[in-house]
Design a protein around this motif. Sequence first.
Motif, PDB file in Angstrom:
ATOM      1  N   PHE A 131      -2.252  -5.110   9.121  1.00  0.00           N
ATOM      2  CA  PHE A 131      -0.819  -5.110   8.862  1.00  0.00           C
ATOM      3  C   PHE A 131      -0.317  -3.666   8.893  1.00  0.00           C
ATOM      4  N   MET A 132       0.978  -3.532   9.146  1.00  0.00           N
ATOM      5  CA  MET A 132       1.602  -2.220   9.198  1.00  0.00           C
ATOM      6  C   MET A 132       1.950  -1.786   7.776  1.00  0.00           C
ATOM      7  N   LEU A 133       1.353  -0.705   7.341  1.00  0.00           N
ATOM      8  CA  LEU A 133       1.495  -0.264   5.953  1.00  0.00           C
ATOM      9  C   LEU A 133       2.935   0.094   5.616  1.00  0.00           C
ATOM     10  N   SER A 134       3.603   0.828   6.502  1.00  0.00           N
ATOM     11  CA  SER A 134       4.972   1.255   6.204  1.00  0.00           C
ATOM     12  C   SER A 134       5.911   0.062   6.082  1.00  0.00           C
ATOM     13  N   HIS A 135       5.700  -0.966   6.909  1.00  0.00           N
ATOM     14  CA  HIS A 135       6.558  -2.144   6.837  1.00  0.00           C
ATOM     15  C   HIS A 135       6.400  -2.862   5.495  1.00  0.00           C
ATOM     16  N   LEU A 161       5.266   7.536   5.427  1.00  0.00           N
ATOM     17  CA  LEU A 161       4.182   6.840   6.118  1.00  0.00           C
ATOM     18  C   LEU A 161       4.526   6.729   7.592  1.00  0.00           C
ATOM     19  N   ASP A 162       3.544   6.990   8.402  1.00  0.00           N
ATOM     20  CA  ASP A 162       3.732   6.848   9.852  1.00  0.00           C
ATOM     21  C   ASP A 162       3.888   5.372  10.191  1.00  0.00           C
ATOM     22  N   ALA A 163       4.913   5.065  10.972  1.00  0.00           N
ATOM     23  CA  ALA A 163       5.166   3.664  11.323  1.00  0.00           C
ATOM     24  C   ALA A 163       4.056   3.060  12.165  1.00  0.00           C
ATOM     25  N   ASP A 164       3.208   3.893  12.762  1.00  0.00           N
ATOM     26  CA  ASP A 164       2.133   3.385  13.616  1.00  0.00           C
ATOM     27  C   ASP A 164       0.835   3.154  12.853  1.00  0.00           C
ATOM     28  N   ILE A 165       0.814   3.469  11.549  1.00  0.00           N
ATOM     29  CA  ILE A 165      -0.427   3.304  10.777  1.00  0.00           C
ATOM     30  C   ILE A 165      -0.651   1.826  10.502  1.00  0.00           C
ATOM     31  N   HIS A 199       2.516   7.943   0.258  1.00  0.00           N
ATOM     32  CA  HIS A 199       1.985   8.801   1.317  1.00  0.00           C
ATOM     33  C   HIS A 199       0.482   8.603   1.386  1.00  0.00           C
ATOM     34  N   ILE A 200      -0.123   9.115   2.428  1.00  0.00           N
ATOM     35  CA  ILE A 200      -1.558   8.950   2.644  1.00  0.00           C
ATOM     36  C   ILE A 200      -2.248  10.286   2.387  1.00  0.00           C
ATOM     37  N   GLU A 201      -3.327  10.232   1.615  1.00  0.00           N
ATOM     38  CA  GLU A 201      -4.117  11.416   1.329  1.00  0.00           C
ATOM     39  C   GLU A 201      -5.467  11.295   2.025  1.00  0.00           C
TER      40      GLU A 201
END
Length: 208
Positions: A131-135, A161-165, A199-201
């Motif tokens: 699944f897309m995390l940002s969504h 968050l990057d929309a492609d993650i 955010h992602i660390e």
Amino acid sequence: LQGNLSNVYSEFKQVSAMSVIFLITLLILVFYNIWKIYSNEKDIIYYSEKAELYADSKSRFLAGMSHEIRTPLNSVIGFSEQLSQGYLEPIQREQIDAIRNSSEMLLELVNEILDFSKYETGKMSFESSPFMLSHAIEDVFTSMNIHAHKKKLFLENDIHLDADICCEGDKMRLKQVVMNLLGNAIKFTVKGKVTLSAHIEDNKNNDE
């Protein structure tokens, strides 16, 4: 000798009487315990039958609820999707998106509740799907933004968050956790703002 025999006979009578009393008391205790065991077994059978009837009633009740709950939720989701396809003001589109996201989450929760067998066995299953995390995080923000406005609070969007993650895991559980945290923050904040930060660390200590 006659005096000794009398004493022995008297002591024997006393011991015999005490033995008889002890045996009678022992028999009473034995019969009382037998009666208690029998009574407890009857209670166990009675309560087990009641538990079976309760479980059967619960199954039939949830089976009847399934259609009654899912049908209006699907209607709400369908109508909200139709409304989102037309021309809407930004605030109206945000509200429609919040209605749709909340309805979808509620439908997923209802499906989980109706599948109550895993709760009875104490087993919880977690899905593992991409699944897309940002969504997922944005959906929660949109849904809870309405509640913040009702309390006259400002809900700040600090999602980086990057929309492609794309992540793999249980999307619904993640949204539940974030929604519960954000809901408590809004509930216990009297005035001011609530910030949703994501955010992602990079974990450099992890060799994987």
